[in-house]
Design a protein around this motif. Structure first.
Motif, mmCIF file in Angstrom:
data_model
loop_
_atom_site.group_PDB
_atom_site.id
_atom_site.type_symbol
_atom_site.label_atom_id
_atom_site.label_comp_id
_atom_site.label_asym_id
_atom_site.label_seq_id
_atom_site.Cartn_x
_atom_site.Cartn_y
_atom_site.Cartn_z
ATOM 1 N N PRO A 174 0.841 -1.117 -0.097
ATOM 2 C CA PRO A 174 0.003 0.142 0.199
ATOM 3 C C PRO A 174 1.009 1.556 -0.016
ATOM 4 N N SER A 175 2.028 1.101 0.287
ATOM 5 C CA SER A 175 2.987 2.448 0.392
ATOM 6 C C SER A 175 4.097 2.539 -0.499
ATOM 7 N N GLN A 176 4.074 1.518 -1.593
ATOM 8 C CA GLN A 176 5.153 1.640 -2.421
ATOM 9 C C GLN A 176 4.689 0.893 -3.821
ATOM 10 N N VAL A 177 4.968 1.830 -4.867
ATOM 11 C CA VAL A 177 4.521 1.402 -6.222
ATOM 12 C C VAL A 177 5.751 1.816 -7.289
ATOM 13 N N VAL A 178 6.193 0.821 -8.139
ATOM 14 C CA VAL A 178 7.200 1.170 -8.832
ATOM 15 C C VAL A 178 7.007 1.507 -10.429
ATOM 16 N N LEU A 179 7.280 2.645 -11.012
ATOM 17 C CA LEU A 179 7.245 3.123 -12.341
ATOM 18 C C LEU A 179 8.289 2.492 -13.163
ATOM 19 N N SER A 180 8.054 2.316 -14.534
ATOM 20 C CA SER A 180 9.135 1.936 -15.266
ATOM 21 C C SER A 180 8.628 2.529 -16.762
ATOM 22 N N GLY A 181 9.824 2.687 -17.669
ATOM 23 C CA GLY A 181 9.811 3.176 -19.263
ATOM 24 C C GLY A 181 10.614 3.986 -19.515
ATOM 25 N N HIS A 182 10.503 4.691 -20.516
ATOM 26 C CA HIS A 182 11.608 5.852 -21.049
ATOM 27 C C HIS A 182 12.118 6.681 -19.817
ATOM 28 N N ARG A 183 13.349 6.891 -19.903
ATOM 29 C CA ARG A 183 14.068 7.860 -18.529
ATOM 30 C C ARG A 183 13.223 9.159 -18.353
ATOM 31 N N ALA A 184 13.002 9.943 -19.569
ATOM 32 C CA ALA A 184 12.464 11.241 -19.713
ATOM 33 C C ALA A 184 11.103 11.214 -18.377
ATOM 34 N N PRO A 185 10.013 10.612 -19.034
ATOM 35 C CA PRO A 185 8.901 10.648 -18.216
ATOM 36 C C PRO A 185 8.977 9.935 -16.670
ATOM 37 N N LEU A 203 14.509 7.510 -7.996
ATOM 38 C CA LEU A 203 14.969 6.516 -9.141
ATOM 39 C C LEU A 203 15.699 5.413 -8.540
ATOM 40 N N LEU A 204 15.636 4.197 -9.218
ATOM 41 C CA LEU A 204 16.140 3.123 -8.771
ATOM 42 C C LEU A 204 17.322 2.843 -9.539
ATOM 43 N N PRO A 205 18.545 2.162 -8.967
ATOM 44 C CA PRO A 205 19.787 1.798 -9.675
ATOM 45 C C PRO A 205 19.476 0.427 -10.294
ATOM 46 N N VAL A 206 18.537 0.500 -11.467
ATOM 47 C CA VAL A 206 18.407 -0.590 -12.288
ATOM 48 C C VAL A 206 19.093 -0.469 -13.841
ATOM 49 N N SER A 207 19.453 -1.598 -14.464
ATOM 50 C CA SER A 207 19.934 -1.409 -15.808
ATOM 51 C C SER A 207 18.884 -1.268 -17.022
ATOM 52 N N ALA A 208 17.761 -1.639 -16.563
ATOM 53 C CA ALA A 208 16.675 -1.509 -17.680
ATOM 54 C C ALA A 208 15.440 -1.344 -17.021
ATOM 55 N N PRO A 209 14.439 -0.880 -17.802
ATOM 56 C CA PRO A 209 13.011 -0.535 -17.562
ATOM 57 C C PRO A 209 12.055 -1.862 -17.411
ATOM 58 N N PHE A 210 12.183 -2.888 -16.414
ATOM 59 C CA PHE A 210 11.453 -3.947 -16.291
ATOM 60 C C PHE A 210 9.990 -3.867 -16.305
ATOM 61 N N HIS A 211 9.079 -4.607 -16.675
ATOM 62 C CA HIS A 211 7.884 -4.881 -16.504
ATOM 63 C C HIS A 211 6.959 -3.595 -17.028
ATOM 64 N N CYS A 212 7.358 -3.367 -18.095
ATOM 65 C CA CYS A 212 6.674 -2.244 -18.856
ATOM 66 C C CYS A 212 6.823 -2.779 -20.505
ATOM 67 N N PRO A 213 6.019 -2.074 -21.265
ATOM 68 C CA PRO A 213 5.885 -2.209 -22.960
ATOM 69 C C PRO A 213 7.248 -2.446 -23.738
ATOM 70 N N LEU A 214 8.287 -1.548 -22.793
ATOM 71 C CA LEU A 214 9.524 -1.340 -23.632
ATOM 72 C C LEU A 214 10.109 -2.920 -23.525
ATOM 73 N N MET A 215 9.902 -3.825 -22.867
ATOM 74 C CA MET A 215 10.218 -5.275 -22.594
ATOM 75 C C MET A 215 9.704 -6.336 -23.583
ATOM 76 N N GLN A 216 8.817 -5.755 -24.676
ATOM 77 C CA GLN A 216 8.430 -6.820 -25.517
ATOM 78 C C GLN A 216 9.451 -7.680 -26.132
ATOM 79 N N PRO A 217 10.529 -7.248 -26.903
ATOM 80 C CA PRO A 217 11.421 -8.182 -27.330
ATOM 81 C C PRO A 217 11.916 -9.075 -26.419
#
Length: 319
Positions: A174-185, A203-217
């Motif tokens: 209930p107190s933590q939701v994570v966003l993912s996507g292109h860097r600018a938005p 911002l999270l120290p991750v190397s890719a935007p997981f669990h978003c439409p950019l992960m389609q490949p």
């Protein structure tokens, strides 16, 4: 009723599994089997690092799984416990869903290691480094997070004329939701978070935007791999991240794992659904990440972390 749960990426740390392996030949056997399956000295990397190499997605994912399954196997073999007699459900957070499926014998250990290695490589390759980002919104519920993400996309579009991706990746508690996507938005969402009612955005120290439409490949790569992988019916139902509901049919498992790559991890809803189904005790294997989330979601539930031999022995006294 009891659920066995398994952590996701971010729970890795240099030294993970060492004390357990020192204490138990069962744990050493698991780590050796994963090393052999992958053809690499993953356990040595887990013990000695370096941390930046262990954190690489293609290493962290199988390492976290190996540590969780080693902990479970110690409980099962040295405590003479059968999962099917002890747990009513299994669930895992993101890659932890693969650990849960391995625990319930839908996948064998070698297959799980191979799939997670591929998953890590495919997720890393899906988006060039620097183009994507993830951010945690603290003190924001799901509705607020969706609103912040939409506002960030609109703001960037107004500035640049580009409609970029920023979506909810993880509904953790209930107190933590994570966003993912292109860097600018995603960066804009962090800037907007406080003004839109969140406590703050980070911002999270991750190397890719997981669990978003950019992960389609990566989803496409996993679809191909899972088509060829043997999937058995699990010993107990697994609560799938994308459904927040139990599944057991092999084809449903394949589909859920593919959808999970681009879809939202519905962890909060999954825990609530398990509680609604009668679960009163959650046992996390190989980490101490999910148990605090469980307590924030369902304060009346018991949440136990099992990492060390002492933890295994304490759990055995309860079951």
């Amino acid at each position: 009723m009891r659920a066995f749960i398994f952590p996701g990426q971010g729970s890795q740390a240099v030294g993970m599994g060492k004390a357990l392996a020192d204490a138990s030949p069962v744990a050493r056997e698991v780590f050796g089997e994963v090393d052999e399956a992958l053809g690499q000295h993953l356990f040595r990397l887990m013990i000695d690092g370096p941390a930046d190499e262990l954190t690489l997605t293609q290493n962290a994912q199988p390492a976290i799984m190996a540590n969780a399954i080693a902990t479970l196997r110690v409980l099962e073999r040295e405590g003479n416990v059968r999962l099917a007699d002890t747990a009513d459900f299994v669930a895992g957070h993101s890659l932890g869903e693969y650990s849960a499926l391995c625990a319930a014998q839908a996948f064998d250990l070698s297959t799980t290691a191979h799939l997670l290695k591929l998953r890590g490589l495919a997720m890393q390759a899906a988006v060039p480094v620097g183009e994507g980002a993830m951010a945690a919104l603290l003190g924001a519920d799901l509705d607020k997070a969706h609103a912040i993400a939409a506002a960030a996309v609109e703001a960037v579009a107004a500035d640049t004329g580009q409609t970029l991706v920023c979506t909810v990746a993880n509904d953790n508690d209930p107190s933590q939701v994570v966003l993912s996507g292109h860097r600018a938005p995603v960066e804009r969402a962090v800037a907007l978070a406080k003004d839109m009612g969140a406590k703050r955005g980070v911002l999270l120290p991750v190397s890719a935007p997981f669990h978003c439409p950019l992960m389609q490949p990566a989803a496409d790569a996993m679809a191909a791999a899972l088509t060829d992988a043997h999937v058995a019916a699990p010993l107990v139902p697994v609560y799938a991240n994308v459904h927040a509901a139990p599944i057991a049919a092999p084809d449903a498992i394949r589909t859920a794992l593919v959808d999970q790559v681009t879809g939202m991890v519905r962890w909060r809803e999954s825990v609530l659904a398990m509680v609604e189904a009668g679960v009163t005790q959650f046992v996390e294997f190989g980490g101490k990440v999910l148990s605090p989330m469980v307590k924030r979601i369902a304060p009346d539930a018991e949440a136990i972390s099992v990492v060390t031999m002492d933890d295994v022995e304490a759990l055995l006294a309860k079951i």
